[in-house]
Motif scaffolding. Structure first.
Motif, PDB file in Angstrom:
ATOM      1  N   TYR A  35       0.838  -1.184   0.000  1.00 44.17           N
ATOM      2  CA  TYR A  35       0.000   0.000   0.000  1.00 44.17           C
ATOM      3  C   TYR A  35       0.877   1.239   0.000  1.00 44.17           C
ATOM      4  O   TYR A  35       1.968   1.251   0.572  1.00 44.17           O
ATOM      5  N   PHE A  45      -4.191   0.782  -2.171  1.00 44.26           N
ATOM      6  CA  PHE A  45      -3.743  -0.539  -2.600  1.00 44.26           C
ATOM      7  C   PHE A  45      -2.893  -0.473  -3.853  1.00 44.26           C
ATOM      8  O   PHE A  45      -3.259   0.175  -4.835  1.00 44.26           O
ATOM      9  N   GLN A  48      -1.321  -7.166  -4.509  1.00 40.97           N
ATOM     10  CA  GLN A  48      -1.420  -8.268  -3.574  1.00 40.97           C
ATOM     11  C   GLN A  48      -0.836  -9.525  -4.200  1.00 40.97           C
ATOM     12  O   GLN A  48      -1.089  -9.813  -5.385  1.00 40.97           O
ATOM     13  N   ARG A  55      -2.341 -11.442  -7.248  1.00 33.78           N
ATOM     14  CA  ARG A  55      -3.782 -11.672  -7.131  1.00 33.78           C
ATOM     15  C   ARG A  55      -4.584 -10.379  -7.203  1.00 33.78           C
ATOM     16  O   ARG A  55      -5.815 -10.406  -7.133  1.00 33.78           O
ATOM     17  N   ARG A  57      -4.107  -5.901  -8.443  1.00 28.90           N
ATOM     18  CA  ARG A  57      -3.278  -4.743  -8.771  1.00 28.90           C
ATOM     19  C   ARG A  57      -4.147  -3.502  -8.689  1.00 28.90           C
ATOM     20  O   ARG A  57      -5.275  -3.491  -9.185  1.00 28.90           O
ATOM     21  N   GLY A  58      -3.638  -2.461  -8.041  1.00 28.19           N
ATOM     22  CA  GLY A  58      -4.379  -1.213  -7.933  1.00 28.19           C
ATOM     23  C   GLY A  58      -4.105  -0.302  -9.116  1.00 28.19           C
ATOM     24  O   GLY A  58      -3.443  -0.683 -10.089  1.00 28.19           O
TER      25      GLY A  58
END
Lengths: 112, 113
Positions: A35, A45, A48, A55, A57-58
């Protein structure tokens, strides 16, 4: 009982450089998330990873990339740094997907 | 995507009073709502969380309530103490395979002795 550990704690870079931030999750945790926290705002975010696979993506540009290693530690890489990348970068780990999120103390990145 | 709004941005109370921080969310699929406390220069620390199958959860002086219909949840701190002074963040997540957390913008709580 070690929590989430991040290194380095502070970093100063100049525009155009690249940076690698490192994170070790709580022992037994399989998921690591990254983050970005700009001063005065909530964390946003970035990525992850779970069991070494991305799993989520921001909304961050392709200059941001990450990976997770077989020991579940993780790296966040940022290329071609911009002044606006200055922020606190937080790593968080969770036991499984959907589990409680535990944060590290962060890496304070300053881009000059 | 999810949008989490948090109010107020700052809150000042007298020691011993109660403090309430409110958050709203937009994604009806969100089902997990944690609250974090962040002291200056330190990591966000999970203080309490609630899942959508319950309406209220309490842990000593801290409680969280959830209204799924209205899509809002609140943090209640009773008998506040100076050490409660910090920035508090709410968050929302779909949980499961969607472990992305959306955070509110934070509430700076100041407890005056």
């Amino acid at each position: 009982d070690a929590g989430v550990t991040q290194s380095p704690t502070h970093l100063i870079k100049t525009r155009g450089q690249h940076v690698t931030l490192r994170c070790s999750p709580i022992s037994g945790h399989k998921s690591v998330s990254w983050y970005q926290q700009v001063l005065g705002q909530g964390p946003q975010f970035i990525f992850q990873y779970y069991e070494k696979e991305e799993r989520g993506r921001g909304n961050f540009p392709d200059r941001f990339s990450a990976r997770q290693f077989p020991n579940y530690s993780s790296e966040l890489n940022v290329n071609a740094l911009l002044l606006g990348d200055s922020a606190l970068y937080l790593c968080a780990s969770s036991l499984e997907l959907g589990s409680r999120l535990f944060f590290g103390s962060g890496t304070q990145l300053s881009v000059l | 995507g999810e949008n989490v709004e948090q109010h107020p941005s700052t809150l000042s109370v007298q020691e011993g009073d109660s403090a309430v921080i409110k958050c709203t969310y937009s994604d009806s699929a969100s089902n997990y709502f944690p609250w974090y406390k962040q002291e200056l220069g330190k990591r966000p620390q999970l203080i309490i969380d609630i899942r959508s199958n319950v309406g209220e959860k309490k842990d000593q002086r801290i409680a969280v309530t959830l209204n799924k219909t209205a899509k809002h949840f609140s943090l209640h701190i009773t008998e506040t103490q100076p050490e409660d002074s910090a920035v508090y963040f709410c968050a929302a997540s779909r949980g499961g395979n969607f472990n992305k957390f959306y955070f509110g913008s934070g509430t700076k709580l100041n407890v005056k002795p």
